[in-house]
Scaffold this active site. Structure first.
Site, PDB file in Angstrom:
ATOM      1  N   MET A   1      -6.290   0.750  -7.041  1.00  0.00           N
ATOM      2  CA  MET A   1      -5.421   0.690  -5.866  1.00  0.00           C
ATOM      3  C   MET A   1      -4.120   1.480  -6.006  1.00  0.00           C
ATOM      4  O   MET A   1      -3.192   1.270  -5.229  1.00  0.00           O
ATOM      5  CB  MET A   1      -5.110  -0.774  -5.530  1.00  0.00           C
ATOM      6  CG  MET A   1      -6.345  -1.612  -5.231  1.00  0.00           C
ATOM      7  SD  MET A   1      -7.334  -0.931  -3.892  1.00  0.00           S
ATOM      8  CE  MET A   1      -6.377  -1.477  -2.493  1.00  0.00           C
TER       9      MET A   1
ATOM     10  N   ILE B   1      -2.186   5.420  -6.499  1.00  0.00           N
ATOM     11  CA  ILE B   1      -2.446   6.850  -6.268  1.00  0.00           C
ATOM     12  C   ILE B   1      -1.955   7.625  -7.486  1.00  0.00           C
ATOM     13  O   ILE B   1      -0.801   7.482  -7.902  1.00  0.00           O
ATOM     14  CB  ILE B   1      -1.733   7.319  -4.987  1.00  0.00           C
ATOM     15  CG1 ILE B   1      -2.328   6.571  -3.783  1.00  0.00           C
ATOM     16  CG2 ILE B   1      -1.888   8.829  -4.795  1.00  0.00           C
ATOM     17  CD1 ILE B   1      -1.582   6.775  -2.485  1.00  0.00           C
ATOM     18  N   LEU B   2      -2.842   8.413  -8.068  1.00  0.00           N
ATOM     19  CA  LEU B   2      -2.478   9.201  -9.250  1.00  0.00           C
ATOM     20  C   LEU B   2      -1.687  10.437  -8.806  1.00  0.00           C
ATOM     21  O   LEU B   2      -2.000  11.053  -7.785  1.00  0.00           O
ATOM     22  CB  LEU B   2      -3.737   9.616 -10.016  1.00  0.00           C
ATOM     23  CG  LEU B   2      -4.536   8.453 -10.609  1.00  0.00           C
ATOM     24  CD1 LEU B   2      -5.916   8.922 -11.074  1.00  0.00           C
ATOM     25  CD2 LEU B   2      -3.784   7.791 -11.760  1.00  0.00           C
TER      26      LEU B   2
ATOM     27  N   HIS C   1     -15.070   5.544  -2.067  1.00  0.00           N
ATOM     28  CA  HIS C   1     -14.285   5.025  -0.943  1.00  0.00           C
ATOM     29  C   HIS C   1     -15.236   4.391   0.084  1.00  0.00           C
ATOM     30  O   HIS C   1     -16.256   4.988   0.417  1.00  0.00           O
ATOM     31  CB  HIS C   1     -13.495   6.174  -0.298  1.00  0.00           C
ATOM     32  CG  HIS C   1     -12.597   5.717   0.803  1.00  0.00           C
ATOM     33  ND1 HIS C   1     -11.417   5.040   0.556  1.00  0.00           N
ATOM     34  CD2 HIS C   1     -12.712   5.802   2.145  1.00  0.00           C
ATOM     35  CE1 HIS C   1     -10.848   4.739   1.708  1.00  0.00           C
ATOM     36  NE2 HIS C   1     -11.608   5.193   2.690  1.00  0.00           N
TER      37      HIS C   1
ATOM     38  N   GLU D   1     -22.725   1.279  -2.266  1.00  0.00           N
ATOM     39  CA  GLU D   1     -21.845   1.941  -3.234  1.00  0.00           C
ATOM     40  C   GLU D   1     -22.483   1.929  -4.619  1.00  0.00           C
ATOM     41  O   GLU D   1     -22.392   2.897  -5.374  1.00  0.00           O
ATOM     42  CB  GLU D   1     -20.481   1.227  -3.300  1.00  0.00           C
ATOM     43  CG  GLU D   1     -19.632   1.410  -2.066  1.00  0.00           C
ATOM     44  CD  GLU D   1     -18.271   0.733  -2.201  1.00  0.00           C
ATOM     45  OE1 GLU D   1     -17.693   0.717  -3.295  1.00  0.00           O
ATOM     46  OE2 GLU D   1     -17.788   0.199  -1.180  1.00  0.00           O
TER      47      GLU D   1
HETATM   48  C1  GRF Z   1     -15.079  -0.914  -3.196  1.00  0.00           C
HETATM   49  O1  GRF Z   1     -15.443  -1.168  -1.863  1.00  0.00           O
HETATM   50  C2  GRF Z   1     -14.512   0.484  -3.330  1.00  0.00           C
HETATM   51  O2  GRF Z   1     -15.145   1.420  -2.509  1.00  0.00           O
HETATM   52  C3  GRF Z   1     -13.101   0.294  -2.891  1.00  0.00           C
HETATM   53  O3  GRF Z   1     -12.727  -0.957  -3.435  1.00  0.00           O
HETATM   54  C4  GRF Z   1     -13.891  -1.770  -3.625  1.00  0.00           C
HETATM   55  C5  GRF Z   1     -13.932  -2.136  -5.068  1.00  0.00           C
HETATM   56  O4  GRF Z   1     -14.931  -3.065  -5.363  1.00  0.00           O
HETATM   57  N1  GRF Z   1     -12.278   1.406  -3.262  1.00  0.00           N
HETATM   58  P1  GRF Z   1     -15.243  -3.430  -6.873  1.00  0.00           P
HETATM   59  O5  GRF Z   1     -13.927  -3.765  -7.553  1.00  0.00           O
HETATM   60  O6  GRF Z   1     -15.915  -2.252  -7.506  1.00  0.00           O
HETATM   61  O7  GRF Z   1     -16.148  -4.630  -6.785  1.00  0.00           O
END
Ligand code: GRF
Length: 192
Positions: free
Chosen positions: A95, A97-98, A114, A179
């Site tokens: 969370m 930003i680099l 994302h 994902e």
């Molecule tokens: C995922 O939905 C990812 O795309 C977003 O944050 C969530 C992280 O989930 N950036 P987790 O920590 O991998 O379970």
């Protein structure tokens, strides 16, 4: 004569801030023979990240540094990445930003996952936005990380249908399960 038994895997760090389901999934993927990566480090900007537990479970080094002073944190991380010979970074629910400087100094590949079909819905609350806008499709994207938020080159995307019954929570669940398929597929695409 040295016998080549296989290609060396790319030593990778995963950066997290939360639950770490993508981290766990990447660790499992890394253990497959055909995976191009091995996971050598887990980094979190907060000790509260639940995903840090996978460090013990899978015997992977972890490191936590607050981003209250992001410059100091980034310097510490860069030193550690060098010491651990990390060549690739996967952001997975990270969370913070680099900075441009960090990205340049790391001089390796950094990718992020994302939960939207970028360039739609950069930043937070992607599922709420998709439902409010009555979108028919949602999804997820793996992209290269640049200094501009969620704007680097798209590597791979996966679409998910939004049903009338979906809430932000149910949609998040559907997208997250995609994902877990998308991230390994994108990594294979990068390195193979
Ligand atoms: C995922 O939905 C990812 O795309 C977003 O944050 C969530 C992280 O989930 N950036 P987790 O920590 O991998 O379970």
């Amino acid at each position: 004569m040295v016998k080549l038994t296989g290609l060396k895997k790319i030593k990778t760090a995963v950066f997290i801030s939360g639950a770490g389901s993508n981290l766990k999934n990447l660790i499992k993927f890394s253990k497959i023979k055909k995976s191009p990566i091995s996971i050598g480090l887990i980094f979190s900007n907060t000790p509260k990240a639940k995903g840090l537990r996978y460090s013990n479970q899978f015997n992977i080094k972890k490191y936590v540094a607050s981003f209250k002073n992001s410059k100091i944190a980034e310097e510490k991380i860069l030193n550690l990445l060098k010491k651990e010979s990390i060549e690739f970074i996967c952001l997975a629910g990270f969370m913070k930003i680099l900075s441009k400087g960090f990205i340049k100094k790391f001089n390796g590949k950094i990718v992020n996952i994302h939960p939207s079909l970028l360039p739609k819905y950069k930043g937070l609350d992607t599922h709420i936005k998709a439902i409010q806008n009555k979108d028919k499709l949602a999804g997820c994207t793996v992209h290269s990380v640049t200094a501009k938020l969620d704007s680097g080159k798209i590597i791979l995307q996966k679409k998910v249908k939004i049903s009338k019954k979906d809430t932000p929570a149910s949609l998040a669940k559907k997208v997250l399960s995609q994902e877990h398929k998308l991230y390994p597929a994108a990594i294979k695409r990068i390195f193979n």
